[in-house]
Design an enzyme around this catalytic site. Structure first.
Site, short mmCIF file in Angstrom:
data_model
loop_
_atom_site.label_atom_id
_atom_site.label_comp_id
_atom_site.label_asym_id
_atom_site.label_seq_id
_atom_site.Cartn_x
_atom_site.Cartn_y
_atom_site.Cartn_z
N GLY A 12 47.28 -128.20 10.44
CA GLY A 12 47.60 -128.69 9.09
C GLY A 12 47.88 -130.18 9.17
O GLY A 12 48.77 -130.71 8.50
N GLY A 15 47.92 -133.13 6.10
CA GLY A 15 48.87 -133.09 4.99
C GLY A 15 49.87 -134.23 5.07
O GLY A 15 49.74 -135.16 5.87
N ASP A 38 42.68 -129.08 10.90
CA ASP A 38 42.91 -128.65 9.52
C ASP A 38 41.82 -127.65 9.14
O ASP A 38 40.89 -127.45 9.91
CB ASP A 38 42.93 -129.86 8.58
N ASP A 54 41.37 -122.42 10.96
CA ASP A 54 42.03 -121.62 9.93
C ASP A 54 43.11 -120.84 10.68
O ASP A 54 42.80 -119.96 11.48
CB ASP A 54 41.02 -120.67 9.28
N TYR A 144 57.92 -119.30 -1.72
CA TYR A 144 57.97 -120.24 -0.60
C TYR A 144 59.28 -120.08 0.18
O TYR A 144 59.29 -119.97 1.40
CB TYR A 144 57.83 -121.65 -1.17
N LYS A 148 59.90 -118.86 3.99
CA LYS A 148 60.57 -119.71 4.98
C LYS A 148 61.78 -119.00 5.57
O LYS A 148 62.05 -119.10 6.76
CB LYS A 148 60.99 -121.05 4.34
C1 AKB Z 1 58.70 -128.59 -1.77
O1 AKB Z 1 59.11 -129.28 -2.73
O2 AKB Z 1 58.19 -127.48 -1.91
C2 AKB Z 1 58.89 -129.13 -0.38
C3 AKB Z 1 60.13 -128.65 0.26
C4 AKB Z 1 61.43 -129.12 -0.21
O3 AKB Z 1 60.07 -127.87 1.17
N1 AKB Z 1 58.86 -130.56 -0.40
#
Ligand code: AKB
Length: 314
Positions: A12, A15, A38, A54, A144, A148
């Site tokens: 990646g 980015g 990438d 990938d 997200y 995480k």
């Molecule tokens: C986001 O805004 O999703 C990222 C983060 C804070 O992990 N920059």
């Protein structure tokens, strides 16, 4: 500790973080010892070793790792908060499967060290929002953040169960001039500079008093390479470390920008990202990172703004 034999793969790499990380790693380890990768060929391919990977394809990843004798992997490929809300299943698959594919290479002793970024998104609406501690309530309300937080648990599990040397940081919003962010909630803090210089005004997708933890990219790169180069026994937390730079709201950064562009104006039209921002901390306590491996940020809002404007003007 840097070893001459280190061979690094950054997944990646094109980015926001990868672009700068690859440049910095190459200055330390040498161009030929840092392989950028990438999902598609980018301009980076002209600057040094580059592979199309990938991260969901474990076999393809293994082939590249073996061909280049890779012993360290920085896994940066992921969907960020705002994009992940639009495609939750794909975000979960990419963010989790990519991590498993890399952790498994370390479990099989094919590679020796893994870097994987976590985020302030692991925290949620029930977390104390001021000076958020390392160990606290974590009930993320975004896809997200869920990915995480699960990733952090898996990192610690692979460390404890299989002895995998995995290291991680909970990034705040990152601001840099060399590359654009994509799909995050904190992206406004980069866009605002480009628009201020281009048109003198910016329409912000967060409300004026939305304070979030942020960090200037040179500090983020310093922390990333810093934790990876720290002695094994100093890295005591194997889920992910809190990392702090400084905090500000859209109104506060606009005032700082006005010092250089007096006619700059900002308006606020909050969209769906407001809800995400409202679930995140305002500021972070990163004292564990300071105690364990010596983390100390250099930039504050004023120093970051000055440097961003200088570089973007050039
Ligand atoms: C986001 O805004 O999703 C990222 C983060 C804070 O992990 N920059």
């Amino acid at each position: 500790m840097i070893q001459k034999s280190d061979k690094i793969l950054v997944i990646g790499s094109s980015g926001q973080i990868g672009t700068e990380l690859v440049q910095n790693l190459r200055e330390i380890y040498g161009i030929s010892n840092v392989v950028a990768s990438d999902v598609k060929v980018t301009e980076q391919a002209k600057e040094g070793p580059f592979e199309v990977i990938d991260v969901m394809n474990a076999q393809g990843l293994l082939e590249v790792v073996k061909r280049h004798n890779i012993n360290q992997v920085y896994l940066l490929a992921a969907l960020l908060s705002a994009t992940a809300e639009k495609m939750p299943k794909f975000a979960w698959d990419l963010n989790m499967q990519g991590l498993f594919n890399v952790l498994d290479l370390a479990k099989e002793k094919i590679i020796q060290k893994v870097y994987w970024p976590s985020s302030i998104a692991v925290f949620g609406p029930n977390t104390p929002r001021e000076n958020t501690p390392q160990f606290t309530i974590m009930e993320p309300s975004t896809v997200y953040g869920i990915s995480k937080q699960a990733g952090e648990r898996w990192c610690e599990y692979y460390f404890k169960k299989y002895g995998v040397d995995v290291r991680s940081l909970r990034y705040p919003g990152l601001i840099g001039w060399k590359s654009a962010p994509g799909g995050g909630t904190t992206d406004y803090a980069v866009h605002i500079f480009h628009e201020a210089l281009k048109s003198g005004s910016y329409e912000c997708f967060l409300s004026e008093n939305t304070t979030l933890p942020m960090m200037y990219m040179p500090d983020a790169i310093k922390a990333t390479i810093g934790i990876m180069e720290s002695d094994y026994q100093k890295v005591k937390i194997r889920s992910s470390y809190n990392l702090s730079g400084f905090s500000f709201s859209p109104k506060e950064i606009a005032l700082e920008i006005k010092k250089y562009i007096p006619n700059f104006s900002i308006s606020y039209i909050p969209d769906s990202r407001q809800q995400i921002a409202d679930s995140w901390p305002k500021s972070i306590d990163s004292s564990e990172a300071g105690i364990d491996w010596g983390w100390k940020p250099e930039y504050d809002l004023a120093a970051m703004t000055k440097d961003m404007i200088k570089n973007l003007k050039n």
